[in-house]
Scaffold this active site. Structure first.
Site, PDB file in Angstrom:
ATOM      1  N   TYR A 243       0.938  -1.518  -0.121  1.00 37.22           N
ATOM      2  CA  TYR A 243      -0.038   0.154   0.105  1.00 37.22           C
ATOM      3  C   TYR A 243       0.706   1.097   0.158  1.00 37.22           C
ATOM      4  O   TYR A 243       0.911   2.073  -1.416  1.00 37.22           O
ATOM      5  CB  TYR A 243      -0.816   0.185   1.250  1.00 37.22           C
ATOM      6  CG  TYR A 243      -1.999   0.970   1.881  1.00 37.22           C
ATOM      7  CD1 TYR A 243      -3.372   1.260   0.533  1.00 37.22           C
ATOM      8  CD2 TYR A 243      -1.898   2.198   1.875  1.00 37.22           C
ATOM      9  CE1 TYR A 243      -3.502   2.172   0.314  1.00 37.22           C
ATOM     10  CE2 TYR A 243      -2.236   3.548   2.628  1.00 37.22           C
ATOM     11  CZ  TYR A 243      -3.442   3.107   1.403  1.00 37.22           C
ATOM     12  OH  TYR A 243      -4.479   4.371   1.480  1.00 37.22           O
TER      13      TYR A 243
ATOM     14  N   ASN B 187     -13.156   0.521  14.451  1.00 32.88           N
ATOM     15  CA  ASN B 187     -13.022  -0.830  15.433  1.00 32.88           C
ATOM     16  C   ASN B 187     -13.726  -0.957  16.861  1.00 32.88           C
ATOM     17  O   ASN B 187     -14.363  -1.322  17.961  1.00 32.88           O
ATOM     18  CB  ASN B 187     -11.978  -0.972  15.569  1.00 32.88           C
ATOM     19  CG  ASN B 187     -10.875  -2.112  14.489  1.00 32.88           C
ATOM     20  OD1 ASN B 187     -11.410  -3.175  13.594  1.00 32.88           O
ATOM     21  ND2 ASN B 187      -9.653  -2.443  14.443  1.00 32.88           N
TER      22      ASN B 187
ATOM     23  N   THR C 220       0.098   5.736  23.340  1.00 29.67           N
ATOM     24  CA  THR C 220       0.710   7.687  22.697  1.00 29.67           C
ATOM     25  C   THR C 220       0.807   7.449  21.468  1.00 29.67           C
ATOM     26  O   THR C 220       0.892   8.590  21.203  1.00 29.67           O
ATOM     27  CB  THR C 220       2.133   7.464  23.377  1.00 29.67           C
ATOM     28  OG1 THR C 220       3.348   6.631  22.976  1.00 29.67           O
ATOM     29  CG2 THR C 220       1.656   7.987  24.486  1.00 29.67           C
TER      30      THR C 220
ATOM     31  N   PRO D 233       3.226   3.222  12.231  1.00 28.82           N
ATOM     32  CA  PRO D 233       3.537   4.644  11.864  1.00 28.82           C
ATOM     33  C   PRO D 233       3.614   5.708  14.138  1.00 28.82           C
ATOM     34  O   PRO D 233       2.474   5.703  14.521  1.00 28.82           O
ATOM     35  CB  PRO D 233       2.834   6.216  11.597  1.00 28.82           C
ATOM     36  CG  PRO D 233       2.598   4.763  10.172  1.00 28.82           C
ATOM     37  CD  PRO D 233       2.109   3.995  11.034  1.00 28.82           C
ATOM     38  N   ARG D 234       4.575   6.024  14.025  1.00 31.67           N
ATOM     39  CA  ARG D 234       3.979   6.694  15.878  1.00 31.67           C
ATOM     40  C   ARG D 234       3.229   7.554  16.221  1.00 31.67           C
ATOM     41  O   ARG D 234       2.328   8.386  16.867  1.00 31.67           O
ATOM     42  CB  ARG D 234       5.713   6.578  16.322  1.00 31.67           C
ATOM     43  CG  ARG D 234       6.272   5.578  17.089  1.00 31.67           C
ATOM     44  CD  ARG D 234       8.086   5.709  16.885  1.00 31.67           C
ATOM     45  NE  ARG D 234       8.495   6.530  15.472  1.00 31.67           N
ATOM     46  CZ  ARG D 234       9.749   7.426  15.371  1.00 31.67           C
ATOM     47  NH1 ARG D 234      10.893   6.841  16.429  1.00 31.67           N
ATOM     48  NH2 ARG D 234      10.009   7.439  14.526  1.00 31.67           N
TER      49      ARG D 234
ATOM     50  N   ARG E  71       0.862  10.973  13.353  1.00 26.91           N
ATOM     51  CA  ARG E  71       1.067  11.513  11.599  1.00 26.91           C
ATOM     52  C   ARG E  71       0.038  12.549  12.674  1.00 26.91           C
ATOM     53  O   ARG E  71      -1.485  12.831  13.314  1.00 26.91           O
ATOM     54  CB  ARG E  71      -0.101   9.583  11.677  1.00 26.91           C
ATOM     55  CG  ARG E  71      -0.563  10.756  10.403  1.00 26.91           C
ATOM     56  CD  ARG E  71       0.126  10.453   8.971  1.00 26.91           C
ATOM     57  NE  ARG E  71       1.105   9.455   9.343  1.00 26.91           N
ATOM     58  CZ  ARG E  71       2.110   8.422   8.637  1.00 26.91           C
ATOM     59  NH1 ARG E  71      -0.100   7.502   7.833  1.00 26.91           N
ATOM     60  NH2 ARG E  71       2.550   7.498   7.980  1.00 26.91           N
TER      61      ARG E  71
END
Length: 331
Positions: free
Chosen positions: A163, A208, A224, A288-289, A291
Site C-alpha cells: 500500500y 473498531n 501514545t 507509524p508513531r 501522524r
C-alpha cells in the site's frame, strides 16, 4: 462508477488555462520541457454554452468514493454515462490494513496497473485526473507535522509496503505522465478519514472502537501513537476543490486535530458506552508513531480546511453503525 455531471462551464479561455497549468509544478519545478496537455474531446468545445461534464470515479462503491459520487450527483440533470470522460477521480484501492495485507499482490497491482490504466485513459481523451494518494507515503515520519515537501521514511519491504510504496509509485506515474505527456493531474494525500459507510470489519481504529458497543476497546501499545481524523464530508469537499482548482499537488487533505490512541478510546467510550473497558494489545509492524497533516497548502491554494470536529463526527458514524448492526442506542 461513471456519472455525468451537467455543469455550466465557459470553455472559452479554459483551454488556455489548461496549457498554462501543464507548465506549473507545485514542488518548485517549473521545467519548460513539460508538454502541453493532449487535446480533449471535440465535444468539449461544443457550440452550446452549457456543456456536460463527464466524470469517472474509480472506487466509487467504496467508503470515500460513494460519498464523493453522492456529492457529484446532487445536480438534478445527472444521467449515467457510457462514453468518454472529462475528469477522473482515481480512488480505487484497498485502504484498510486488513484487506491490503490479505492480498498484497492485488493491492500493488491496483496501485500500479490501475493507475497506469487510468492515466492511459486520461491521455487518450484529454481528461484531468485526480489520484487519492495517502499519508502513508510519509511512512513512520521523522518530522511532525508532515508537510508535502517531506519525502518520507517508508519501509520498502514491510507488510504495509504493498500500500505505502504502491501509492508512492502511483504518484511517480502521475508526475511522469504530466511531464512527458502534459496530462492534467491532481494528487491528494489523504489522511485518516471516518464517517458513515465505513466497513464495519475494516480493522481501522475508529470503526473498531465504534462497533464494539459492549466489548473492551483494544488499544495497540503503547497507546501514545497519534492520528488525525477527518470527517468524510470534509474530505469530499477537499477533493472536489483540488480537482476544480489550478494546483497540481501533492496536497495534504486531512484534519490537523491530533489524538493519541488512548485519547480516542476515551472519547469513544464517553460518547458510546462509559462502562466498557480499555485494554492494551501488541502493536503491528511498521505502525507509524505519529501522524498529523500540515494543511497550509490546502488552506492557501484551495481555500479549504475541515469543519467537523471529531466529537461532532463520531456520533454521526455511530448512528450509521447502530442502524447497520441493529444495535439500539443506550438509554
Amino acid at each position: 462508477m461513471i456519472v455525468e455531471i451537467q455543469i455550466l462551464i465557459n470553455w472559452f479561455g479554459g483551454s488556455e488555462k489548461s496549457r498554462t497549468m501543464a507548465k506549473e509544478m507545485t514542488n518548485g519545478d517549473h521545467s519548460s520541457s513539460i508538454k502541453p496537455p493532449p487535446m480533449p474531446s471535440p465535444l468539449r468545445f461544443s457550440k452550446f454554452f452549457q456543456s456536460s461534464m463527464r466524470i469517472l470515479v474509480t472506487g466509487g462503491a467504496g467508503f470515500i468514493g460513494s460519498h464523493l459520487v453522492d456529492k457529484l450527483m446532487e445536480n438534478e440533470k445527472n444521467e449515467p454515462l457510457l462514453v468518454e470522460v472529462d475528469q477522473i477521480y482515481h480512488l480505487a484501492c484497498p485502504a484498510s490494513p486488513i484487506f491490503y495485507k490479505y492480498n498484497p499482490v492485488k493491492t500493488i497491482k491496483t496501485n500500479v496497473i490501475g493507475t497506469l490504466n487510468m492515466l492511459g485513459l486520461a491521455k487518450r481523451v484529454g481528461a484531468r485526473i485526480l489520484l487519492t494518494s495517502t499519508s502513508e507515503v510519509y511512512g513512520d515520519p521523522l518530522i511532525h507535522p508532515q508537510t508535502e515537501s517531506y519525502w518520507g521514511n517508508a519501509n520498502p519491504i514491510g507488510v504495509r509496503s504493498c500500500y505505502d510504496e504502491g501509492k508512492r509509485v502511483a504518484e511517480t506515474l502521475m508526475f511522469d505522465y504530466h511531464r512527458q505527456y502534459g496530462i492534467e493531474i491532481r494528487i491528494a494525500r489523504i489522511f485518516n478519514t471516518y464517517g458513515p459507510r465505513m466497513n464495519i470489519d475494516d480493522g481501522r481504529v475508529v470503526s473498531n472502537f465504534i462497533c464494539k458497543h459492549n466489548e473492551p476497546l483494544t488499544v495497540q501499545a503503547p497507546g501514545t501513537q497519534t492520528r488525525s481524523f477527518c470527517y468524510v464530508s470534509d474530505m469530499v469537499d477537499g477533493l472536489i476543490r483540488l480537482m476544480e482548482g489550478e494546483n497540481t499537488g501533492s496536497i495534504n487533505i486531512g484534519n490537523p486535530g491530533e489524538f493519541t490512541m488512548l485519547e480516542l478510546a476515551e472519547t469513544v467510550k464517553e460518547l458510546i458506552n462509559p462502562d466498557v473497558e480499555i485494554t492494551m494489545v501488541e502493536n503491528t509492524p511498521d505502525d507509524p508513531r505519529q501522524r498529523k497533516p500540515d494543511i497550509t497548502k490546502a488552506k492557501e491554494l484551495l481555500g479549504w480546511e475541515p469543519k467537523i470536529k471529531l466529537r461532532n463526527g463520531l456520533p454521526l458514524m455511530e448512528d450509521d453503525f447502530r442502524l447497520r448492526l441493529g444495535v439500539p442506542r443506550r438509554k
